[in-house]
Design a protein around this motif. Structure first.
Motif, PDB file in Angstrom:
ATOM      1  N   VAL A   1       0.737  -0.988   0.163  1.00 49.27           N
ATOM      2  CA  VAL A   1       0.215   0.171  -0.111  1.00 49.27           C
ATOM      3  C   VAL A   1       1.008   1.200   0.178  1.00 49.27           C
ATOM      4  N   GLY A   2       0.736   2.089  -0.890  1.00 50.11           N
ATOM      5  CA  GLY A   2       1.423   3.422  -1.117  1.00 50.11           C
ATOM      6  C   GLY A   2       2.776   3.061  -1.591  1.00 50.11           C
ATOM      7  N   ASN A   3       2.693   2.318  -2.920  1.00 47.84           N
ATOM      8  CA  ASN A   3       3.960   1.771  -3.343  1.00 47.84           C
ATOM      9  C   ASN A   3       5.127   2.796  -3.314  1.00 47.84           C
ATOM     10  N   VAL A   4       6.283   2.445  -3.096  1.00 45.19           N
ATOM     11  CA  VAL A   4       7.378   3.218  -3.373  1.00 45.19           C
ATOM     12  C   VAL A   4       7.622   4.035  -4.597  1.00 45.19           C
ATOM     13  N   HIS A   5       7.471   3.004  -5.837  1.00 44.82           N
ATOM     14  CA  HIS A   5       7.852   3.581  -6.855  1.00 44.82           C
ATOM     15  C   HIS A   5       6.502   4.496  -7.337  1.00 44.82           C
ATOM     16  N   GLU A   6       5.190   4.513  -6.709  1.00 44.52           N
ATOM     17  CA  GLU A   6       4.217   5.453  -6.941  1.00 44.52           C
ATOM     18  C   GLU A   6       4.533   6.758  -6.173  1.00 44.52           C
ATOM     19  N   ILE A   7       5.056   6.482  -4.974  1.00 43.40           N
ATOM     20  CA  ILE A   7       5.129   7.773  -4.339  1.00 43.40           C
ATOM     21  C   ILE A   7       6.471   8.432  -4.698  1.00 43.40           C
ATOM     22  N   ALA A   8       7.450   7.876  -5.406  1.00 49.71           N
ATOM     23  CA  ALA A   8       8.645   8.430  -5.663  1.00 49.71           C
ATOM     24  C   ALA A   8       8.392   9.241  -7.096  1.00 49.71           C
ATOM     25  N   HIS A   9       7.434   8.431  -7.884  1.00 50.81           N
ATOM     26  CA  HIS A   9       7.220   9.402  -9.238  1.00 50.81           C
ATOM     27  C   HIS A   9       6.320  10.608  -8.719  1.00 50.81           C
ATOM     28  N   ARG A  10       5.269  10.523  -7.924  1.00 49.33           N
ATOM     29  CA  ARG A  10       4.894  11.943  -7.679  1.00 49.33           C
ATOM     30  C   ARG A  10       6.163  13.061  -7.403  1.00 49.33           C
ATOM     31  N   ILE A  11       7.005  12.575  -6.719  1.00 53.25           N
ATOM     32  CA  ILE A  11       8.020  13.845  -6.401  1.00 53.25           C
ATOM     33  C   ILE A  11       8.892  14.037  -7.292  1.00 53.25           C
ATOM     34  N   ASP A  12       9.257  13.090  -8.084  1.00 54.25           N
ATOM     35  CA  ASP A  12      10.066  13.065  -9.377  1.00 54.25           C
ATOM     36  C   ASP A  12       9.947  12.031 -10.352  1.00 54.25           C
ATOM     37  N   PRO A  13       9.354  12.248 -11.602  1.00 56.32           N
ATOM     38  CA  PRO A  13       8.969  11.411 -12.208  1.00 56.32           C
ATOM     39  C   PRO A  13      10.272  10.493 -13.192  1.00 56.32           C
ATOM     40  N   SER A  14      11.466  11.142 -12.811  1.00 55.42           N
ATOM     41  CA  SER A  14      12.612  10.187 -13.329  1.00 55.42           C
ATOM     42  C   SER A  14      13.119   9.173 -12.376  1.00 55.42           C
ATOM     43  N   THR A  15      12.609   9.115 -11.350  1.00 62.73           N
ATOM     44  CA  THR A  15      13.198   8.368 -10.257  1.00 62.73           C
ATOM     45  C   THR A  15      12.976   6.927 -10.624  1.00 62.73           C
ATOM     46  N   ARG A  16      13.949   6.010 -10.108  1.00 65.49           N
ATOM     47  CA  ARG A  16      14.019   4.678 -10.514  1.00 65.49           C
ATOM     48  C   ARG A  16      13.923   3.866  -9.266  1.00 65.49           C
ATOM     49  N   VAL A  17      13.277   2.608  -9.217  1.00 61.88           N
ATOM     50  CA  VAL A  17      13.069   1.881  -7.957  1.00 61.88           C
ATOM     51  C   VAL A  17      13.521   0.391  -8.508  1.00 61.88           C
ATOM     52  N   ALA A  18      13.856  -0.367  -7.335  1.00 64.88           N
ATOM     53  CA  ALA A  18      14.009  -1.713  -7.809  1.00 64.88           C
ATOM     54  C   ALA A  18      13.858  -2.388  -6.348  1.00 64.88           C
ATOM     55  N   TYR A  19      12.716  -3.326  -6.342  1.00 61.00           N
ATOM     56  CA  TYR A  19      12.192  -4.085  -5.195  1.00 61.00           C
ATOM     57  C   TYR A  19      12.972  -5.277  -4.991  1.00 61.00           C
ATOM     58  N   VAL A  20      13.103  -5.965  -3.778  1.00 59.01           N
ATOM     59  CA  VAL A  20      14.036  -7.070  -3.796  1.00 59.01           C
ATOM     60  C   VAL A  20      13.107  -8.077  -2.619  1.00 59.01           C
ATOM     61  N   ASP A  21      12.814  -9.430  -3.271  1.00 55.48           N
ATOM     62  CA  ASP A  21      12.108 -10.418  -2.356  1.00 55.48           C
ATOM     63  C   ASP A  21      12.805 -11.705  -2.472  1.00 55.48           C
ATOM     64  N   HIS A  22      12.852 -12.616  -1.549  1.00 63.92           N
ATOM     65  CA  HIS A  22      13.442 -13.811  -1.835  1.00 63.92           C
ATOM     66  C   HIS A  22      12.431 -14.917  -1.971  1.00 63.92           C
ATOM     67  N   GLU A  23      11.181 -14.546  -1.946  1.00 60.35           N
ATOM     68  CA  GLU A  23      10.212 -15.289  -2.212  1.00 60.35           C
ATOM     69  C   GLU A  23       9.557 -15.349  -3.627  1.00 60.35           C
ATOM     70  N   PRO A  24       9.867 -16.501  -4.270  1.00 60.09           N
ATOM     71  CA  PRO A  24       9.195 -16.376  -5.884  1.00 60.09           C
ATOM     72  C   PRO A  24       7.964 -16.066  -5.873  1.00 60.09           C
ATOM     73  N   VAL A  25       6.917 -16.257  -5.138  1.00 60.76           N
ATOM     74  CA  VAL A  25       5.651 -15.891  -5.190  1.00 60.76           C
ATOM     75  C   VAL A  25       5.443 -14.447  -5.210  1.00 60.76           C
ATOM     76  N   ALA A  26       6.182 -14.089  -3.979  1.00 58.36           N
ATOM     77  CA  ALA A  26       6.074 -12.516  -3.944  1.00 58.36           C
ATOM     78  C   ALA A  26       6.732 -11.706  -5.059  1.00 58.36           C
ATOM     79  N   VAL A  27       7.873 -12.199  -5.581  1.00 61.66           N
ATOM     80  CA  VAL A  27       8.549 -11.595  -6.823  1.00 61.66           C
ATOM     81  C   VAL A  27       7.381 -11.663  -7.853  1.00 61.66           C
ATOM     82  N   ALA A  28       6.909 -12.488  -8.068  1.00 57.55           N
ATOM     83  CA  ALA A  28       5.879 -13.038  -9.499  1.00 57.55           C
ATOM     84  C   ALA A  28       4.757 -11.902  -9.039  1.00 57.55           C
ATOM     85  N   HIS A  29       4.457 -11.773  -8.027  1.00 53.16           N
ATOM     86  CA  HIS A  29       3.267 -10.942  -7.595  1.00 53.16           C
ATOM     87  C   HIS A  29       3.601  -9.298  -8.001  1.00 53.16           C
TER      88      HIS A  29
END
Length: 206
Positions: free
Chosen positions: A4-32
């Protein structure tokens, strides 16, 4: 992973050029996460990595390979509600503080480290009792938890320069900057949040 309140969405509101990489070790979470990013993300600026937080150098290499992040430039690592889940090595030792120290080393000067951590330090006795009972439930699972005192949480920032207002209870960390769609969460006392948080900046080279 996105929430909720995804980082990439919040960052985009501040600066549309921002870049975001999420990390998770659970394959199901990564797929989601991949599904969510395909829906409202930008493949040029957003990515999700299947990696283990306990292997900083491998995770860092995976981040480079996405092509999303320029690790020579200042970036921000968000360790939100991560470190009170113990990061156990093969001997069952919690390596959380050591891992954070390595991530601090990997960050380029001018980068930021943000983290939040559950704590029973300076909370009301009833709340402390509840937290102890909660932690006990996870003692013999693959994800035991640990509530560190404030000083131990703050030590994870190392020699980074704390950003005002410094480390504090989450309801007190710049609530005036909440967005218009932020959930309205209130506590009788800031300590009822039982989460200590802060942001710090890696000093630039002299």
């Amino acid at each position: 992973t996105p929430t909720v309140g995804n980082v990439h969405e919040i960052a985009h509101r501040i600066d549309p050029s921002t870049r975001v990489a999420y990390v998770d070790h659970e394959p199901v979470a990564v797929a989601h996460s991949q599904v969510l990013l395909e829906k409202d993300g930008d493949p040029e600026r957003h990515a999700v990595i299947n990696a283990d937080f306990r292997n900083p150098d491998k995770l860092w290499q995976n981040a480079i390979e996405t092509g999303v992040l320029d690790l020579e430039q200042p970036i921000a690592i968000l360790l939100i509600a991560v470190l009170h889940v113990q990061q156990l090595d093969d001997d069952g030792r919690d390596t959380g503080p050591d891992l954070v120290a390595r991530y601090r080393e990997l960050l380029s000067p001018g980068s930021y480290l943000a983290l939040s951590h559950g704590t029973a330090d300076q909370v009301e006795q009833q709340r402390a009792t509840e937290m102890a009972e909660f932690a006990k439930m996870y003692d013999h699972t693959a994800t035991p938890v640990i509530w560190r005192p404030h000083a131990d949480v703050e030590a994870m920032f190392g020699d980074f320069e704390m950003v005002e207002p410094g480390a504090t209870w989450t309801p007190l960390w710049r609530p005036e900057y909440s967005g218009p769609d932020a959930p309205n969460v209130t506590f009788d006392s800031p300590s009822d949040s039982v989460v200590w948080a802060g942001v710090a900046r890696k000093p630039r080279r002299a």
